[in-house]
Design a protein around this motif. Structure first.
Motif: not given
Length: 387
Positions: A14-22
């Motif tokens: 979930a933390r590693s997905w942060r750039p894509r979600l943003l």
């Protein structure tokens, strides 16, 4: 299901997905739903299996582990967190016939959407039901392969009644291909959740593709006997806290650069801003501790065979309402501290303000809930089966 087999791995994911979600937030808002590729990749990573039993290929996290993942996703995009949370309700999966559950979740990365509004009619026929109705607020309906829809059971033209005299309701599992989506989701907060209306027109649903909260459990493990609303509703609190964390982080970034009008001091040197960020931080941290503590106590009692008391259920529901209220207050403090900067859609505080107040509108944290929990705390019987 492919993806992450442990809670720590899924939280790190979930933390590693942060750039894509943003990077995809604006697109989700413009579409008023999650992009298909994003939803598919989230499913393949295991996020829609957080509460799915291991027997059916799920990650099967504890409630406390799940809260951490929901909060982390909401720090980046509350609409993503909401769709993941809503797709993990799995209200009656442990009570479905095993063959049905395996059929639905046979393929990896299956997403389901649901509605607990009993706004449909399920007429008894040989071998099952003929189902019709219209359900509102079906979050993630465009993403789902199956819709899990609550309906009132009818025997002929009349509702069938339970022993208590209330209309009987059952969840109907309907293939998405047999449902129509009505575009209704034109809103402010949680815009990317695609929570449109869904219509079913006289479709046959086999008996084996239905279940109710009162059905016997097919899966024997005590973990699946957690009261459904004690498991699901706390996710609202976790997501709201994630939004509030993002708001605090945003205000700290703004304060390091902004010099308010008619002053030479930076915002971070402003006493009012300092007070507000302290208040917001304490609101979030204290609410998180209460939320996790209430769930841990309930979960431990369940697994130890002591049973889940009405007091424990009330504490979990109260903690969820408290977390949402605290998070909304924290976001409001940060929004006010930022001044006119927070008005612009380019500022994350603008979205945080809309999203957190959308969560406050969910029936699961309506102020009426605190009346019900207050009754229990005062030693009275619960006035609602939803506890």
């Amino acid at each position: 299901m492919t993806g992450y087999g442990t809670s720590s791995a899924l939280l790190e994911a979930a933390r590693s997905w942060r750039p894509r979600l943003l990077a995809e937030r604006d697109r989700s808002e413009a579409l008023r739903r999650l992009p298909d590729a994003l939803a598919r990749d989230l499913a393949e990573a295991g996020f829609f299996g957080i509460f799915l039993p291991q027997a059916y290929g799920g990650v099967d996290l504890t409630p406390m582990q799940a809260m951490a993942v929901f909060e982390e996703l909401a720090r980046a995009d509350a609409s993503v967190a909401w769709c993941v949370w809503n797709g993990n309700t799995h209200w009656v999966t442990a009570q479905l016939p095993a063959e049905t559950a395996r059929t639905i979740h046979a393929a990896p990365a299956i997403i389901t959407a649901n509605s607990t509004r009993a706004s449909g009619r399920a007429r008894l026929v040989e071998g099952g039901y003929r189902v019709s109705g219209r359900w509102a607020l079906v979050s993630g309906c465009h993403l789902a392969s199956w819709l899990v829809l609550l309906a009132v059971v009818h025997d002929g033209d009349k509702p069938r009644l339970t022993a208590a005299g209330a209309p009987e309701t059952r969840f109907m599992l309907v293939p998405a291909s047999e449902c129509r989506i009505i575009d209704t989701w034109t809103v402010s907060g949680l815009r990317g959740t695609g929570s449109h209306d869904v219509v079913v027109d006289d479709r046959f649903v086999p008996q084996g593709h239905t279940a109710s909260f009162t059905d016997p459990y097919v899966l024997a493990d005590p973990r699946y006997r957690i009261p459904p609303f004690s498991k699901v509703i706390p996710g609202l609190g976790a997501m709201a806290l994630g939004i509030a964390c993002n708001a605090i982080e945003t205000l700290i970034e703004i304060a390091s650069e902004k010099v308010p009008q008619r002053t030479s001091q930076s915002l971070r040197e402003n006493h009012g801003a300092q007070l507000r960020v302290s208040q917001a931080e304490s609101l979030v941290r204290s609410a998180r501790l209460y939320l996790l503590d209430s769930l841990q106590q309930l979960w431990s009692a369940l697994l130890d065979g002591r049973g889940v008391t009405m007091q424990a259920r009330a504490q979990a529901r109260l903690a969820a309402s408290h977390a949402v209220a605290n998070a909304a207050q924290a976001v409001d403090l940060m929004y006010g501290a930022a001044g006119a900067t927070a008005l612009y859609t380019t500022c994350p505080l603008e979205r945080a303000f809309r999203d957190v107040h959308a969560i406050t509108q969910h029936i699961g944290v309506n102020p009426r809930v605190m009346e019900s929990t207050g009754r229990v705390l005062l030693g009275l019987e619960s006035d609602t089966p939803l506890l």
